[in-house]
Scaffold this active site. Structure first.
Site, mmCIF file in Angstrom:
data_model
loop_
_atom_site.group_PDB
_atom_site.id
_atom_site.type_symbol
_atom_site.label_atom_id
_atom_site.label_comp_id
_atom_site.label_asym_id
_atom_site.label_seq_id
_atom_site.Cartn_x
_atom_site.Cartn_y
_atom_site.Cartn_z
ATOM 1 N N SER A 124 0.937 -1.301 -0.017
ATOM 2 C CA SER A 124 0.180 -0.078 0.047
ATOM 3 C C SER A 124 0.911 1.139 0.194
ATOM 4 C CB SER A 124 -0.947 0.096 1.310
ATOM 5 O OG SER A 124 -1.487 1.387 1.569
ATOM 6 N N GLU A 126 -0.038 3.643 1.644
ATOM 7 C CA GLU A 126 0.218 4.195 3.217
ATOM 8 C C GLU A 126 1.618 3.960 3.833
ATOM 9 O OE1 GLU A 126 -2.230 5.417 5.520
ATOM 10 O OE2 GLU A 126 -3.042 6.062 3.496
ATOM 11 N N TYR A 148 -1.369 0.100 10.716
ATOM 12 C CA TYR A 148 -1.924 -0.429 9.241
ATOM 13 C C TYR A 148 -0.752 -0.323 8.225
ATOM 14 C CZ TYR A 148 -3.841 -1.047 4.537
ATOM 15 O OH TYR A 148 -3.931 -1.225 3.172
HETATM 16 P P1 NAP Z 1 -11.384 -4.810 1.670
HETATM 17 O O1 NAP Z 1 -12.489 -4.579 0.656
HETATM 18 O O2 NAP Z 1 -11.375 -4.393 3.208
HETATM 19 O O3 NAP Z 1 -11.182 -6.452 1.644
HETATM 20 C C1 NAP Z 1 -10.530 -7.320 2.626
HETATM 21 C C2 NAP Z 1 -10.680 -8.669 2.573
HETATM 22 O O4 NAP Z 1 -9.940 -9.344 3.434
HETATM 23 C C3 NAP Z 1 -11.934 -9.214 2.823
HETATM 24 O O5 NAP Z 1 -12.347 -10.076 1.943
HETATM 25 C C4 NAP Z 1 -12.107 -9.694 4.292
HETATM 26 O O6 NAP Z 1 -12.871 -10.759 4.496
HETATM 27 C C5 NAP Z 1 -10.663 -10.163 4.198
HETATM 28 N N1 NAP Z 1 -10.014 -10.619 5.375
HETATM 29 C C6 NAP Z 1 -9.766 -9.696 6.636
HETATM 30 N N2 NAP Z 1 -9.320 -10.662 7.524
HETATM 31 C C7 NAP Z 1 -9.011 -11.761 6.853
HETATM 32 C C8 NAP Z 1 -8.586 -12.995 7.596
HETATM 33 N N3 NAP Z 1 -8.167 -12.891 9.121
HETATM 34 N N4 NAP Z 1 -8.643 -14.362 6.954
HETATM 35 C C9 NAP Z 1 -9.314 -14.045 5.830
HETATM 36 N N5 NAP Z 1 -9.612 -13.096 5.249
HETATM 37 C C10 NAP Z 1 -9.743 -11.926 5.837
HETATM 38 O O7 NAP Z 1 -10.010 -4.378 1.040
HETATM 39 P P2 NAP Z 1 -9.797 -3.971 -0.520
HETATM 40 O O8 NAP Z 1 -9.922 -2.617 -0.689
HETATM 41 O O9 NAP Z 1 -10.279 -4.994 -1.457
HETATM 42 O O10 NAP Z 1 -7.848 -4.005 -0.589
HETATM 43 C C11 NAP Z 1 -7.661 -5.537 -0.674
HETATM 44 C C12 NAP Z 1 -6.065 -5.353 -0.545
HETATM 45 O O11 NAP Z 1 -5.348 -4.585 -0.958
HETATM 46 C C13 NAP Z 1 -5.970 -5.247 1.278
HETATM 47 O O12 NAP Z 1 -4.950 -6.101 1.637
HETATM 48 C C14 NAP Z 1 -5.748 -3.717 1.352
HETATM 49 O O13 NAP Z 1 -5.044 -3.558 2.549
HETATM 50 C C15 NAP Z 1 -4.527 -3.586 -0.120
HETATM 51 N N6 NAP Z 1 -4.705 -2.300 -0.467
HETATM 52 C C16 NAP Z 1 -6.006 -1.933 -0.634
HETATM 53 C C17 NAP Z 1 -6.023 -0.446 -1.473
HETATM 54 C C18 NAP Z 1 -7.096 0.409 -1.831
HETATM 55 O O14 NAP Z 1 -7.231 1.757 -2.046
HETATM 56 N N7 NAP Z 1 -8.364 -0.407 -1.968
HETATM 57 C C19 NAP Z 1 -4.733 0.052 -1.790
HETATM 58 C C20 NAP Z 1 -3.406 -0.380 -1.361
HETATM 59 C C21 NAP Z 1 -3.559 -1.785 -0.789
HETATM 60 P P3 NAP Z 1 -14.416 -10.533 5.064
HETATM 61 O O15 NAP Z 1 -15.250 -10.204 4.012
HETATM 62 O O16 NAP Z 1 -14.755 -11.781 5.821
HETATM 63 O O17 NAP Z 1 -14.451 -9.072 6.061
HETATM 64 O O1 G4F Z 2 -10.657 6.590 2.532
HETATM 65 P P1 G4F Z 2 -9.549 6.490 3.542
HETATM 66 O O2 G4F Z 2 -10.135 5.855 4.815
HETATM 67 O O3 G4F Z 2 -8.396 5.789 2.756
HETATM 68 P P2 G4F Z 2 -6.920 5.678 3.450
HETATM 69 O O4 G4F Z 2 -6.686 6.004 4.889
HETATM 70 O O5 G4F Z 2 -6.153 6.345 2.312
HETATM 71 O O6 G4F Z 2 -6.489 4.051 3.230
HETATM 72 C C1 G4F Z 2 -6.898 3.481 2.073
HETATM 73 O O7 G4F Z 2 -6.026 3.465 1.172
HETATM 74 C C2 G4F Z 2 -4.946 2.725 1.293
HETATM 75 C C3 G4F Z 2 -3.852 3.246 0.209
HETATM 76 O O8 G4F Z 2 -3.004 4.251 0.135
HETATM 77 C C4 G4F Z 2 -5.084 1.343 1.662
HETATM 78 F F1 G4F Z 2 -3.774 0.770 1.777
HETATM 79 C C5 G4F Z 2 -5.875 1.127 2.753
HETATM 80 O O9 G4F Z 2 -6.113 -0.397 2.947
HETATM 81 C C6 G4F Z 2 -7.417 2.119 2.266
HETATM 82 O O10 G4F Z 2 -7.897 1.308 1.363
HETATM 83 O O11 G4F Z 2 -8.876 8.029 3.856
HETATM 84 C C7 G4F Z 2 -8.518 8.718 2.860
HETATM 85 C C8 G4F Z 2 -8.310 10.155 3.661
HETATM 86 C C9 G4F Z 2 -7.273 10.254 4.864
HETATM 87 O O12 G4F Z 2 -6.632 11.254 4.828
HETATM 88 C C10 G4F Z 2 -8.619 10.571 6.044
HETATM 89 O O13 G4F Z 2 -8.219 11.370 6.905
HETATM 90 O O14 G4F Z 2 -9.553 10.767 3.766
HETATM 91 C C11 G4F Z 2 -9.617 11.552 4.938
HETATM 92 N N1 G4F Z 2 -10.956 11.623 5.307
HETATM 93 C C12 G4F Z 2 -11.318 12.569 5.910
HETATM 94 N N2 G4F Z 2 -12.698 12.567 6.337
HETATM 95 C C13 G4F Z 2 -11.739 10.610 6.149
HETATM 96 C C14 G4F Z 2 -12.926 11.301 6.321
HETATM 97 N N3 G4F Z 2 -11.674 9.249 5.869
HETATM 98 C C15 G4F Z 2 -12.477 8.490 6.458
HETATM 99 N N4 G4F Z 2 -12.420 7.094 6.110
HETATM 100 N N5 G4F Z 2 -13.604 8.922 6.901
HETATM 101 C C16 G4F Z 2 -13.896 10.377 6.910
HETATM 102 O O15 G4F Z 2 -14.889 10.770 7.569
#
Ligand code: NAP
Ligand code: G4F
Length: 329
Positions: A124, A126, A148
């Site tokens: 990520s 992050e 995280y």
């Molecule tokens: P998400 O919607 O939160 O999905 C997370 C998945 O992980 C769900 O299927 C959840 O299952 C499963 N999970 C959590 N804990 C587990 C455990 N102990 N054993 C087995 N499965 C488990 O996340 P996403 O947005 O699709 O992201 C996918 C991956 O990319 C994550 O690793 C996230 O950290 C990473 N990532 C995401 C972003 C982004 O912007 N979306 C960016 C960078 C990296 P349940 O349905 O059972 O909860």
């Molecule tokens: O949407 P966010 O919660 O995503 P964040 O923290 O960037 O993390 C996501 O992206 C990562 C990749 O860079 C992934 F690895 C991670 O798993 C996840 O998918 O927040 C985005 C921004 C933050 O700066 C937060 O402070 O939005 C700001 N924000 C402002 N108001 C808020 C809010 N975020 C959330 N969730 N809720 C609010 O009310």
């Protein structure tokens, strides 16, 4: 025999798009799911008869090994994690178990079952945290700002280490924020587009948010999962930044989302200090040059297109729920 892939986190946003992508390419897809008293299969409901679900948990090494033995995959995509940054401040130890040690359990499972398996780790942006330079590339040092992000940095380096120590075909995709109508409701993009739809349909009047100045590099999840697959189809394993190369603030996101529904964001958004994080990531913007050069990275949806797609989907979903009287004014 078709090639087989195992996806951990198949019930999440990315897992559902990746499953579609791999099925479209003719692979046999296995999904690792954890046991729950109610099913969490909404995002893959349309794929249920085309994927094989295997019960296992990243917290349980033996179950991971059994899932790998059962699926006999050539490719493993490790998407499962505790992925919500604020929860990681509340549950740092559990986040480390899922998001950090879970990666080691997958890598150890592969070493035990079949070292030829190609492995994708969902790293990520992050990890860049308090950024040392902009834009951020594969060479930018990490400075994680949440439990995280610390856990993801561990998973990233374990992936690199198992590649270097044991010769595993292991890749780390450093993906910047990617969103879609399937995004979890607590993430800021979806919280805003769902909030807009509720306000438009008269179910709410205000939307409470945290830091409106935070800037992110946002793209469409459907585009990003293609890069996960591309990494595992290379001749050599490597790590890649995947990003749009643009940065926008939460404030800009509000402006576009509310305007799409004919609303003025300033009349509805309320800043609520309870959503401010103990340590913030102020600015992320990625440099996807390497992914462009080596993987042919070309996103199809821009920032405005993404926000409008999500608003339209939430307006339709909430509108239908109101019409069916599942949601009431
Ligand atoms: P998400 O919607 O939160 O999905 C997370 C998945 O992980 C769900 O299927 C959840 O299952 C499963 N999970 C959590 N804990 C587990 C455990 N102990 N054993 C087995 N499965 C488990 O996340 P996403 O947005 O699709 O992201 C996918 C991956 O990319 C994550 O690793 C996230 O950290 C990473 N990532 C995401 C972003 C982004 O912007 N979306 C960016 C960078 C990296 P349940 O349905 O059972 O909860
Ligand atoms: O949407 P966010 O919660 O995503 P964040 O923290 O960037 O993390 C996501 O992206 C990562 C990749 O860079 C992934 F690895 C991670 O798993 C996840 O998918 O927040 C985005 C921004 C933050 O700066 C937060 O402070 O939005 C700001 N924000 C402002 N108001 C808020 C809010 N975020 C959330 N969730 N809720 C609010 O009310």
């Amino acid at each position: 025999m078709p090639k087989r892939a195992l996806i951990t986190g198949i019930t999440g946003q990315d897992g559902s798009y990746l499953a579609e992508q791999l099925l479209g390419e003719g692979l046999e897809v296995f999904g690792m799911v954890r046991r729950s008293s109610t099913e969490t299969f909404e995002r893959i409901a349309h794929l249920r008869d085309r994927v094989t679900l295997v019960q296992a948990d990243l917290l349980d090494q033996t179950s991971v090994i059994r899932a790998l033995q059962r699926a006999e995959p050539q490719e493993v995509y490790n998407l499962a994690a505790q992925s919500f940054v604020p929860t990681s401040f509340e549950q740092p130890e559990l986040t480390a178990q899922y998001t950090a040690l879970g990666v080691t359990r997958m890598l150890e499972g592969i070493r035990a079952v079949d070292k030829r398996i190609r492995f994708y780790q969902a790293s990520s942006s992050e990890m860049f945290g308090k950024v040392r330079e902009s834009p951020q590339s594969e060479r930018t040092p990490f400075h994680p700002r949440s439990p995280y992000a610390v856990a993801k940095a561990y998973g990233h380096f374990m992936t690199v280490n198992y590649r270097e120590s044991y010769g595993l075909f292991a890749c780390s995709g450093i993906l910047f924020n990617h969103e879609s109508p399937r995004r979890g409701l607590e993430f800021v993009t979806r919280k805003i587009t769902d909030g807009v739809a509720r306000i438009k349909h008269g179910l709410a009047r205000e939307l409470r948010l945290g830091n409106l100045d935070a800037r992110r590099d946002w793209g469409f999840a459907g585009d990003y999962v293609r890069m996960m697959v591309a990494m595992l189809r290379q001749d050599r394993p490597d790590d890649y930044v995947v990003a749009s190369g643009e940065t926008h603030s939460v404030r800009e996101l509000c402006q576009i989302a509310f305007a799409r529904a004919g609303l003025d964001w300033e009349r509805h958004v309320v800043v609520d200090a309870s959503f401010i994080r103990p340590a913030e990531v102020d600015l992320l913007v990625g440099d996807p040059a390497k992914a462009g050069r080596e993987l042919g990275w070309q996103p199809t949806v821009d920032f405005r297109g993404l926000v409008e797609m999500m608003v339209d989907a939430d307006l339709a979903r909430i509108g239908q729920a109101v019409a069916r009287r599942e949601l009431r004014h």
